[in-house]
Design an enzyme around this catalytic site. Structure first.
Site, PDB file in Angstrom:
ATOM      1  N   ARG A  66       0.831  -1.209   0.000  1.00  0.00           N
ATOM      2  CA  ARG A  66       0.000   0.000   0.000  1.00  0.00           C
ATOM      3  C   ARG A  66       0.867   1.262   0.000  1.00  0.00           C
ATOM      4  NH1 ARG A  66      -3.759   2.760   4.158  1.00  0.00           N
ATOM      5  NH2 ARG A  66      -5.303   3.706   2.761  1.00  0.00           N
ATOM      6  N   HIS A  70       0.669   4.438  -2.595  1.00  0.00           N
ATOM      7  CA  HIS A  70       0.490   5.820  -2.140  1.00  0.00           C
ATOM      8  C   HIS A  70       1.705   6.692  -2.454  1.00  0.00           C
ATOM      9  CE1 HIS A  70      -3.200   5.378   0.696  1.00  0.00           C
ATOM     10  NE2 HIS A  70      -3.294   4.583  -0.358  1.00  0.00           N
ATOM     11  N   ASN A  99      -3.169   8.812   4.292  1.00  0.00           N
ATOM     12  CA  ASN A  99      -1.977   8.170   4.873  1.00  0.00           C
ATOM     13  C   ASN A  99      -1.955   8.161   6.398  1.00  0.00           C
ATOM     14  OD1 ASN A  99      -1.064   7.832   2.247  1.00  0.00           O
ATOM     15  ND2 ASN A  99       0.264   9.651   2.272  1.00  0.00           N
ATOM     16  N   HIS A 198      -5.828  -6.033  -2.459  1.00  0.00           N
ATOM     17  CA  HIS A 198      -6.669  -6.205  -1.276  1.00  0.00           C
ATOM     18  C   HIS A 198      -6.900  -7.681  -0.957  1.00  0.00           C
ATOM     19  CE1 HIS A 198      -8.437  -1.833  -1.361  1.00  0.00           C
ATOM     20  NE2 HIS A 198      -7.129  -1.861  -1.266  1.00  0.00           N
ATOM     21  N   ASP A 245      -9.615  -9.430   2.679  1.00  0.00           N
ATOM     22  CA  ASP A 245     -10.012 -10.683   2.023  1.00  0.00           C
ATOM     23  C   ASP A 245     -10.512 -11.611   3.115  1.00  0.00           C
ATOM     24  OD1 ASP A 245     -10.127 -13.252   0.993  1.00  0.00           O
ATOM     25  OD2 ASP A 245      -8.200 -13.134  -0.048  1.00  0.00           O
ATOM     26  N   ASP A 253      -3.622 -14.137  -3.253  1.00  0.00           N
ATOM     27  CA  ASP A 253      -4.221 -15.025  -4.258  1.00  0.00           C
ATOM     28  C   ASP A 253      -5.420 -14.319  -4.884  1.00  0.00           C
ATOM     29  OD1 ASP A 253      -6.237 -15.084  -2.357  1.00  0.00           O
ATOM     30  OD2 ASP A 253      -5.772 -17.093  -1.646  1.00  0.00           O
TER      31      ASP A 253
END
Ligand code: HEM
Ligand SMILES: *[C@@H]1O[C@H](CO)[C@@H](O)[C@H](O)[C@H]1NC(C)=O
Ligand SMILES: *[C@@H]1O[C@H](CO)[C@@H](O)[C@H](O)[C@H]1NC(C)=O
Ligand SMILES: *[C@@H]1O[C@H](CO)[C@@H](O)[C@H](O)[C@H]1NC(C)=O
Length: 325
Positions: A66, A70, A99, A198, A245, A253
């Site tokens: 992430r 960003h 952030n 994600h 997830d 995955d």
């Protein structure tokens, strides 16, 4: 000088001139072999730094991924996100809305930078360290690997205002998401593949509250579980975490796409990608083809990693990722 020697001298000078132009041209290009001669152990050092970080806290693979997103969306992949605020003199990006109290993993990058500096001081940019660390984090959590092009340099500036304007909000509509990524040269396919990041990591209740209380395109059982840990009203539960997830939370995955098909997206933006719109077919394909997802994700990560790099003599090699030299 004899004519033959003069001619040879001229040819040599011309060759040097051509070589200079070529190497200047080459410097503007990122290359996987950029540090092969100047820091041959670089990739091993970054890999073992990420392995140690992920072993201690698996989430760090997600957090660094992430952080890279960003960074790249604000002035390009130039490590601008790593610069600390200096009260009264420097406004960085760490305290921008998307952030603050949300992006994690700065220490992981600083620790790897320290190890790299001990081995080849003053050679490797913080921007390249991040690009390598991201690849290793994804791979260590079960995701694909790829060759990272290198040669990015680090910025001497940061832009809190661009971090606030150019990073997408979790409440975004599909139309907005496509536009925000197009603004960085990334297609709708790139955007949907990248959202597969994600597959790992967590979100705070304040970022999924409106989706679980106000949206109707969400699985009922899933909603009830989430509501038990995230109250409808802002307060103590704001920072409670839920996995992005819900099926395979720290394994990289394609299960995230299967969740979307079952209306089990945690964030509003995620379910926008499978809500009767232009990305439905692709989400469906990714949910059944791990190899198609992996290959599109890698393609899009390489594209994102190439956003506006500082090369040649632009920017600098910071001694410390948190501050300009
Ligand atoms: C499509 C637009 C996107 C939006 C609106 C978005 C928004 C968010 C939000 C709100 C969170 C939770 C943050 C928190 O609660 O503290 C999150 C987490 C995360 N995002 Fe995104 N994201 C997007 C795309 C991406 C992309 C392109 C990547 C990387 C390629 C990415 C990687 C991640 C990761 C790995 C996490 C978990 C971080 C952790 O656990 O520390 N996201 N995202
Ligand atoms: C990386 O590049 C090398 C050399 O070109 C190639 O043999 C290898 O297959 C590439 N690896 C990946 C994961 O693309
Ligand atoms: C749901 O939507 C209403 C009306 O827009 C708003 O007032 C309320 O704060 C929202 N609730 C949540 C939990 O986001
Ligand atoms: C509830 O939130 C806490 C704090 O973030 C977290 O540790 C816990 O795993 C969450 N519980 C569930 C059931 O998601």
């Amino acid at each position: 000088m004899a004519p033959a020697a003069l001619l040879l001298t001229r040819v040599a000078a011309a060759t040097v001139a051509v070589a200079c132009v070529l190497s200047l041209g080459a410097m503007a290009q990122l290359s996987p072999t950029f540090y092969d001669a100047s820091c041959p152990n670089l990739q091993t050092i970054v890999r073992s730094g990420m392995a140690a970080a992920v072993q201690q806290e698996p989430r760090m693979g997600a957090s660094i991924l992430r952080l890279f997103f960003h960074d790249c969306f604000v002035q390009g992949c130039d490590a601008s996100i790593l610069l600390d605020d200096v009260p009264g003199s420097f406004v960085g990006e760490k305290n921008a809305g998307p952030n603050a109290n949300s992006v994690l993993g700065y220490d992981v990058i600083n620790n790897i930078k320290t190890a790299v500096e001990a081995n080849c001081p003053g050679i490797v940019s913080c921007a390249d360290i991040v690009a390598l660390a991201v690849r290793d984090g994804v791979n260590l959590l079960g995701g694909p690997t790829w060759n990272v092009s290198l040669g990015r340099r680090a910025s001497t500036t940061a832009s809190q205002s661009q971090a606030n304007s150019d990073l997408p909000s979790p409440a975004s509509s599909l139309t907005t998401l496509i536009a925000v990524f197009a603004n960085k040269g990334l297609s709708a396919t790139d955007m949907t593949a990248l959202s597969g990041a994600h597959s790992i990591g967590f979100a705070q209740c304040k970022n999924y509250r409106s989706h679980i209380y106000n949206d109707t395109n969400i699985n009922k059982q899933f909603v009830n579980t989430l509501r038990s840990n995230c109250s409808a009203t802002p307060g103590a539960s704001d920072t409670n975490l839920a996995p992005l997830d819900t099926t395979t939370q720290l394994t990289f995955d394609n299960a995230y796409f299967g969740n979307l098909v079952k209306k089990k997206g945690l964030l509003h933006l995620e379910q926008e990608l499978f809500n009767g719109g232009s990305q439905d077919a692709l989400v469906q394909q990714y949910s059944t083809s791990p190899t198609l997802f992996a290959s599109d994700f890698v393609t899009a990560m390489i594209k994102m990693g190439n956003i506006s790099p500082l090369t040649g003599t632009a920017g600098q090699i910071r001694a410390n990722c948190g501050k300009v030299n």
